[in-house]
Design an enzyme around this catalytic site. Structure first.
Site, PDB file in Angstrom:
ATOM      1  N   TYR A 151     -39.398 -29.755  -4.374  1.00 63.07           N
ATOM      2  CA  TYR A 151     -38.140 -29.735  -3.616  1.00 63.07           C
ATOM      3  C   TYR A 151     -38.114 -28.622  -2.594  1.00 63.07           C
ATOM      4  CZ  TYR A 151     -36.246 -25.602  -6.019  1.00 63.07           C
ATOM      5  OH  TYR A 151     -36.043 -24.338  -6.473  1.00 63.07           O
ATOM      6  N   LYS A 158     -43.236 -25.190  -5.510  1.00 58.34           N
ATOM      7  CA  LYS A 158     -41.768 -25.301  -5.643  1.00 58.34           C
ATOM      8  C   LYS A 158     -41.446 -26.603  -6.384  1.00 58.34           C
ATOM      9  CE  LYS A 158     -37.683 -24.155  -2.853  1.00 58.34           C
ATOM     10  NZ  LYS A 158     -37.106 -23.200  -3.789  1.00 58.34           N
ATOM     11  N   GLU A 182     -40.674 -11.665  -8.966  1.00 62.31           N
ATOM     12  CA  GLU A 182     -39.654 -12.103  -8.002  1.00 62.31           C
ATOM     13  C   GLU A 182     -38.347 -12.300  -8.751  1.00 62.31           C
ATOM     14  OE1 GLU A 182     -40.489 -16.053  -6.394  1.00 62.31           O
ATOM     15  OE2 GLU A 182     -41.397 -16.674  -8.271  1.00 62.31           O
ATOM     16  N   LEU A 221     -43.161 -17.574  -5.647  1.00 64.20           N
ATOM     17  CA  LEU A 221     -43.026 -18.542  -4.561  1.00 64.20           C
ATOM     18  C   LEU A 221     -43.049 -17.740  -3.257  1.00 64.20           C
ATOM     19  CD1 LEU A 221     -42.350 -21.591  -3.901  1.00 64.20           C
ATOM     20  CD2 LEU A 221     -40.066 -20.720  -3.394  1.00 64.20           C
TER      21      LEU A 221
HETATM   22  N1  DCS Z   1     -38.552 -17.506  -5.391  1.00 61.12           N
HETATM   23  C1  DCS Z   1     -38.050 -18.539  -6.095  1.00 61.12           C
HETATM   24  C2  DCS Z   1     -38.463 -18.715  -7.517  1.00 61.12           C
HETATM   25  C3  DCS Z   1     -37.170 -19.442  -5.478  1.00 61.12           C
HETATM   26  O1  DCS Z   1     -36.689 -20.491  -6.181  1.00 61.12           O
HETATM   27  C4  DCS Z   1     -36.800 -19.243  -4.134  1.00 61.12           C
HETATM   28  C5  DCS Z   1     -35.896 -20.193  -3.401  1.00 61.12           C
HETATM   29  C6  DCS Z   1     -37.324 -18.130  -3.446  1.00 61.12           C
HETATM   30  C7  DCS Z   1     -38.217 -17.293  -4.115  1.00 61.12           C
HETATM   31  C8  DCS Z   1     -36.987 -17.845  -2.009  1.00 61.12           C
HETATM   32  O2  DCS Z   1     -37.562 -18.812  -1.163  1.00 61.12           O
HETATM   33  P1  DCS Z   1     -36.923 -19.180   0.229  1.00 61.12           P
HETATM   34  O3  DCS Z   1     -36.781 -17.912   0.988  1.00 61.12           O
HETATM   35  O4  DCS Z   1     -37.912 -20.090   0.849  1.00 61.12           O
HETATM   36  O5  DCS Z   1     -35.595 -19.820  -0.031  1.00 61.12           O
HETATM   37  N2  DCS Z   1     -34.960 -20.876  -4.131  1.00 61.12           N
HETATM   38  C9  DCS Z   1     -34.171 -21.928  -3.501  1.00 61.12           C
HETATM   39  C10 DCS Z   1     -33.267 -22.545  -4.476  1.00 61.12           C
HETATM   40  O6  DCS Z   1     -33.604 -23.059  -5.509  1.00 61.12           O
HETATM   41  N3  DCS Z   1     -32.014 -22.434  -4.009  1.00 61.12           N
HETATM   42  O7  DCS Z   1     -31.962 -21.795  -2.815  1.00 61.12           O
HETATM   43  C11 DCS Z   1     -33.271 -21.451  -2.410  1.00 61.12           C
END
Ligand code: DCS
Length: 283
Positions: free
Chosen positions: A32, A146, A178, A202
């Site tokens: 996703y 992701k 993270e 990620l």
């Molecule tokens: N790390 C994890 C585990 C994430 O799920 C996300 C984004 C990030 C880092 C940050 O990545 P981006 O900068 O590309 O958003 N999570 C998404 C989510 O599930 N909801 O909003 C963003």
């Protein structure tokens, strides 16, 4: 009520049918993305689409469109739903087949759904900062993908919320990886630190934009991990994501960072980030 992208068509929300044997529903077998929309315009859509294709490839799935076609469909969805500021959620699963762990035959088509939400930017968090808590990172070893399998993240985020915190800062043997849905950065003696983009995190699109912003404002970036102990001694700490942008962290497990004040470099990065986001059209 609005419209949803369902495979290659934009249909009314209520027309979407999700099968009980969709592999996303049963196995979390899919990937996703979340894309931010500012003033009707998608931000870093190309980067998100590229990452979706990369995630799909890593789980041996083929997206049934070209990247351009997907970009176009998402753009149409934003227009049709008249999104001003909010986000697009989209996912692709390995499709519908009788339940069995191994992949179904090649004739089974992936299932795509994308929808939009109007959502204001959490400006108060950007200004004042948030609290976080350390939680052990119990996720699998391919956090670079992701995927829809988010149970490790769900449990961590819930633990944070139970403690009145906005985010869980995850660690493996005391090394910060993270956040449960964000990347984590720390500033110490005018150097910006974050975990390297390997299988433990990620590689956030916002993370990339922030590293670019740091370069632009003359802040040295070192992609090397830090420990939970070092995190607490940082001059500044913040988290980043598509929806959280650059959110300062002012307290972790009741220990204040920088006396609970948002740091100077964080403010400068927020300002630089602001210059990159699509502005309203004044016609
Ligand atoms: N790390 C994890 C585990 C994430 O799920 C996300 C984004 C990030 C880092 C940050 O990545 P981006 O900068 O590309 O958003 N999570 C998404 C989510 O599930 N909801 O909003 C963003």
């Amino acid at each position: 009520m609005g419209y949803t992208l369902w495979n290659d068509k934009i249909v009314k929300d209520e027309e979407v049918i999700i099968d009980k044997e969709d592999r996303g529903y049963q196995f979390g077998d899919g990937v996703y993305e979340v894309i931010k929309v500012y003033n009707g315009e998608m931000f870093t859509a190309t980067e998100h689409i590229d990452r979706l294709y990369a995630s799909a490839e890593k789980i041996r799935m083929t997206v049934p469109f070209t990247k351009d076609k997907l970009h176009q469909l998402l753009h149409e969805l934003v227009e049709k739903n008249e999104v001003n500021t909010g986000h697009i959620y989209f996912q692709i699963t390995r499709g519908v087949a009788p339940r069995a762990h191994n992949f179904p035959s090649d004739t089974v088509k992936p299932v795509i759904t994308a929808y939009t939400k109007e959502n204001p930017r959490p400006l108060e968090n950007f200004k004042k900062g948030v609290k976080a808590t350390f939680v052990e990172d119990i996720r699998w070893l391919r956090c670079d993908i992701k995927t829809l399998n988010l149970l490790g993240a769900v449990l961590a985020k819930q633990e944070a919320h139970d403690k009145g915190c906005y985010e869980a800062i995850l660690h493996r043997n005391n090394t910060v990886t993270e956040g449960s849905s964000t990347n984590v950065f720390g500033v110490k003696s005018d150097v910006l630190y974050t975990h390297p983009a390997n299988n433990f995190i990620l590689k956030g699109i916002t993370r990339d934009v922030v590293i670019q912003c740091a370069d632009e404002i003359g802040l040295t970036v070192k992609e090397i991990p830090f420990t939970t102990e070092e995190a607490l001694k940082m001059d500044e700490l913040f988290i980043t994501s598509t929806t959280s942008e650059i959110t300062p962290v002012i307290e972790v497990d009741d220990k204040k960072i920088n006396d609970g004040k948002v740091g100077e470099w964080t403010r400068k990065l927020q300002k630089q980030f602001e210059t990159k986001i699509p502005k309203p059209l004044h016609i």
